[in-house]
Design a protein around this motif. Structure first.
Motif, PDB file in Angstrom:
ATOM      1  N   LEU A  49       0.811  -1.225   0.000  1.00 20.66           N
ATOM      2  CA  LEU A  49       0.000   0.000   0.000  1.00 20.66           C
ATOM      3  C   LEU A  49       0.842   1.272   0.000  1.00 20.66           C
ATOM      4  O   LEU A  49       0.306   2.370   0.201  1.00 20.66           O
ATOM      5  N   MET A  50       2.136   1.141  -0.231  1.00 27.22           N
ATOM      6  CA  MET A  50       3.017   2.295  -0.090  1.00 27.22           C
ATOM      7  C   MET A  50       2.693   3.419  -1.061  1.00 27.22           C
ATOM      8  O   MET A  50       2.801   4.601  -0.707  1.00 27.22           O
ATOM      9  N   GLN A  51       2.275   3.108  -2.264  1.00 28.62           N
ATOM     10  CA  GLN A  51       1.968   4.160  -3.229  1.00 28.62           C
ATOM     11  C   GLN A  51       0.696   4.920  -2.873  1.00 28.62           C
ATOM     12  O   GLN A  51       0.435   5.992  -3.412  1.00 28.62           O
ATOM     13  N   TRP A  52      -0.111   4.357  -1.955  1.00 30.24           N
ATOM     14  CA  TRP A  52      -1.347   5.022  -1.516  1.00 30.24           C
ATOM     15  C   TRP A  52      -1.251   5.458  -0.059  1.00 30.24           C
ATOM     16  O   TRP A  52      -2.266   5.639   0.609  1.00 30.24           O
ATOM     17  N   VAL A  53      -0.043   5.644   0.449  1.00 28.04           N
ATOM     18  CA  VAL A  53       0.159   5.916   1.864  1.00 28.04           C
ATOM     19  C   VAL A  53      -0.575   7.165   2.330  1.00 28.04           C
ATOM     20  O   VAL A  53      -1.056   7.225   3.474  1.00 28.04           O
ATOM     21  N   THR A  54      -0.718   8.161   1.467  1.00 32.70           N
ATOM     22  CA  THR A  54      -1.389   9.400   1.861  1.00 32.70           C
ATOM     23  C   THR A  54      -2.824   9.478   1.365  1.00 32.70           C
ATOM     24  O   THR A  54      -3.460  10.527   1.486  1.00 32.70           O
ATOM     25  N   ASN A  66       1.709  -3.170   4.210  1.00 27.47           N
ATOM     26  CA  ASN A  66       2.598  -2.125   4.709  1.00 27.47           C
ATOM     27  C   ASN A  66       2.459  -0.877   3.849  1.00 27.47           C
ATOM     28  O   ASN A  66       2.480  -0.943   2.624  1.00 27.47           O
ATOM     29  N   ASN A  67       2.260   0.248   4.522  1.00 25.95           N
ATOM     30  CA  ASN A  67       2.194   1.536   3.831  1.00 25.95           C
ATOM     31  C   ASN A  67       3.505   2.301   3.963  1.00 25.95           C
ATOM     32  O   ASN A  67       3.655   3.378   3.415  1.00 25.95           O
ATOM     33  N   VAL A  96      -8.203   4.839   0.063  1.00 24.13           N
ATOM     34  CA  VAL A  96      -7.753   3.465  -0.173  1.00 24.13           C
ATOM     35  C   VAL A  96      -7.389   2.802   1.152  1.00 24.13           C
ATOM     36  O   VAL A  96      -7.821   1.682   1.448  1.00 24.13           O
ATOM     37  N   THR A  97      -6.601   3.486   1.951  1.00 27.35           N
ATOM     38  CA  THR A  97      -6.107   2.865   3.180  1.00 27.35           C
ATOM     39  C   THR A  97      -7.163   2.775   4.283  1.00 27.35           C
ATOM     40  O   THR A  97      -7.095   1.873   5.125  1.00 27.35           O
TER      41      THR A  97
END
Length: 455
Positions: free
Chosen positions: A181-186, A291-292, A190-191
């Motif tokens: 999920l790192m590309q959607w962390v902000t 993991n974000n 999505v998160t």
């Protein structure tokens, strides 16, 4: 022999093992990979165990290595593994026969640990409704975000929504992107659905059912407008809800404090983004596996807190792993009662039986022993640091799926160790708790008492 195999503590592991082998067989088919070559047996077995045990550790990238058929197989393995093979079989029996035998109720109880034997049928039906409802809502929310904000094609947006909703609710941690999920962390759109699904799935079905059954909103929806007092929650539900909230707060605080200025994680974000990313990251060690943030770049202090959160895990009878929050809090209450010199161990006005205290101690200490042995075996064969190997071992045992990036680099023997840890963490703890509960004995005599020195 046949009677012994039907014992819930033995049948549950055998059922999981059979499904794991079937899943590995399907993943070894050439159609399951993106290339014409079939997946190696160890890769297929590792992925199948990780999916059925709802862990999320992988030795190959899910989106690029496995074909659409392979991803579909993994999704089914996650769903059945999270729902519980015995629970699924019992549900089919309810739908086709309309009633349950006592033996089936016992088998379902061993997987779902329902609090009342007479409520097993209703509990299993509610589990199915809750599972489908939560996954459908999350899938829809993710589909809309991927389709209309990120402009994914309809088919891809739908598949991403369904796959991540199943994976998050079942606390599996499998993702369709190499960076999870790192590309959607902000991006909270999505998160947030993913985090909500994993928290709900990690609370435990008996708790969810009890909360829904005793809520005023549920009564109003049923048309019951009588002003009757709402029964209080059971001790199990209170312990699970309170401890879950505390551990979520601890995870959030730890990630926010230790990663606030880390240039590889929260450092470049603004204040709002940091707070949200820290909350999501702090919730993931509750055996979710997504993991974000880049796990390999976390501080050692964050790794230590994450180790503890992973080992504790989620609620009993949930899709989460670990020794479970009730086990952890019961041991804490036992210690506090002993420090205060209390004659009984009590919580929320209820006395905790000595047998339950011994079960909690047994589960926790065996968990420590399993992780320690697994860590030592991997350390013998690899040159990774103790921090990395311990993190990986706890993640496998607690069926979390978070990794510092060493899983794919582990040699075959170490991968087999991780397979055993995942299976023991998902199936062994359930079977152990069931066996301990069913093997209680009553003697007509007692031995003379003697106090050895302690400490």
């Amino acid at each position: 022999m046949r009677r012994a195999l039907r014992h819930p503590a033995r049948l549950v592991p055998l059922a999981f093992l059979a499904f794991i082998l079937a899943g590995a067989g399907l993943l070894m088919l050439p159609v399951s990979t993106e290339t014409p070559e079939a997946a190696p047996p160890l890769t297929a077995l590792f992925t199948s165990v990780s999916a059925v045990c709802v862990t999320g550790l992988v030795v190959v990238d899910t989106s690029t290595y496995w074909s659409g058929f392979g991803e579909a197989v993994i999704t089914v393995l996650i769903q059945v593994g999270g729902f519980g093979i015995i629970t699924a079989a019992t549900l089919l029996g309810i739908l086709t026969v309309g009633r349950m035998r006592l033996s089936n109720r016992l088998l379902a109880a061993s997987e779902n640990q329902a609090l009342s034997l007479g409520d097993i049928g209703a509990v299993v039906r509610r589990v199915a409704v809750i599972t489908v409802s939560v996954e459908a809502v999350v899938a829809l929310a993710l589909f809309l975000r991927f389709r209309y904000y990120y402009d994914f094609p309809v088919g891809k947006a739908l598949w991403y929504g369904v796959f991540h909703s199943v994976s998050s609710f079942n606390n599996a941690g499998f993702g369709l992107e190499a960076d999870s999920l790192m590309q959607w962390v902000t991006d909270p759109f999505v998160t947030a659905p993913v985090t909500a699904a994993l928290i709900i799935g990690g609370i435990g079905f008996p708790v969810i059912v009890e909360v829904l059954r005793k809520s005023r909103l549920t009564r109003a929806m049923r048309g019951d407008r009588r002003r009757r007092p709402i029964p209080g929650w059971s001790v199990h539900t209170k312990l699970t809800m309170v401890t879950t909230g505390v551990l979520l707060a601890v995870g959030f605080a730890a990630y926010a404090v230790f990663e606030w200025t880390n240039p590889a994680t929260l450092g470049p974000m603004n204040v709002g983004e940091k707070l949200w990313a820290a909350f999501v990251a702090g919730a993931m060690p509750r055996t979710a596996g997504f993991n974000n943030l880049p796990m390999a770049d976390l501080t050692h202090e964050t790794w230590m807190v994450t180790d503890a959160l992973m080992f504790i895990g989620g609620g009993s009878s949930s899709t989460a792993g670990g020794i479970k929050v009730t086990t952890f809090v019961l041991l804490a209450v036992v210690i506090w009662s002993e420090i205060r010199g209390e004659p009984d161990v009590a919580v929320f006005g209820r006395k905790i039986p000595g047998s339950t205290q011994r079960q909690a101690l047994t589960v926790a200490l065996l968990g420590v022993a399993i992780v320690a042995v697994g860590t030592a075996l991997v350390m013998i064969e690899t040159e990774f640091s103790l921090d990395q190997v311990l993190f990986e071992s706890i993640s496998a045992f607690a069926t979390v799926g978070l990794s510092t990036g060493i899983t794919a680099a582990l040699p075959p023997f170490s991968q087999l160790v991780m397979i055993v840890l995942m299976f023991a963490g998902r199936v062994g703890i359930v079977s152990l708790a069931t066996a301990l509960a069913l093997r209680s004995r009553h003697r007509l005599y007692s031995f003379p008492e003697e106090r050895p020195l302690v400490g």
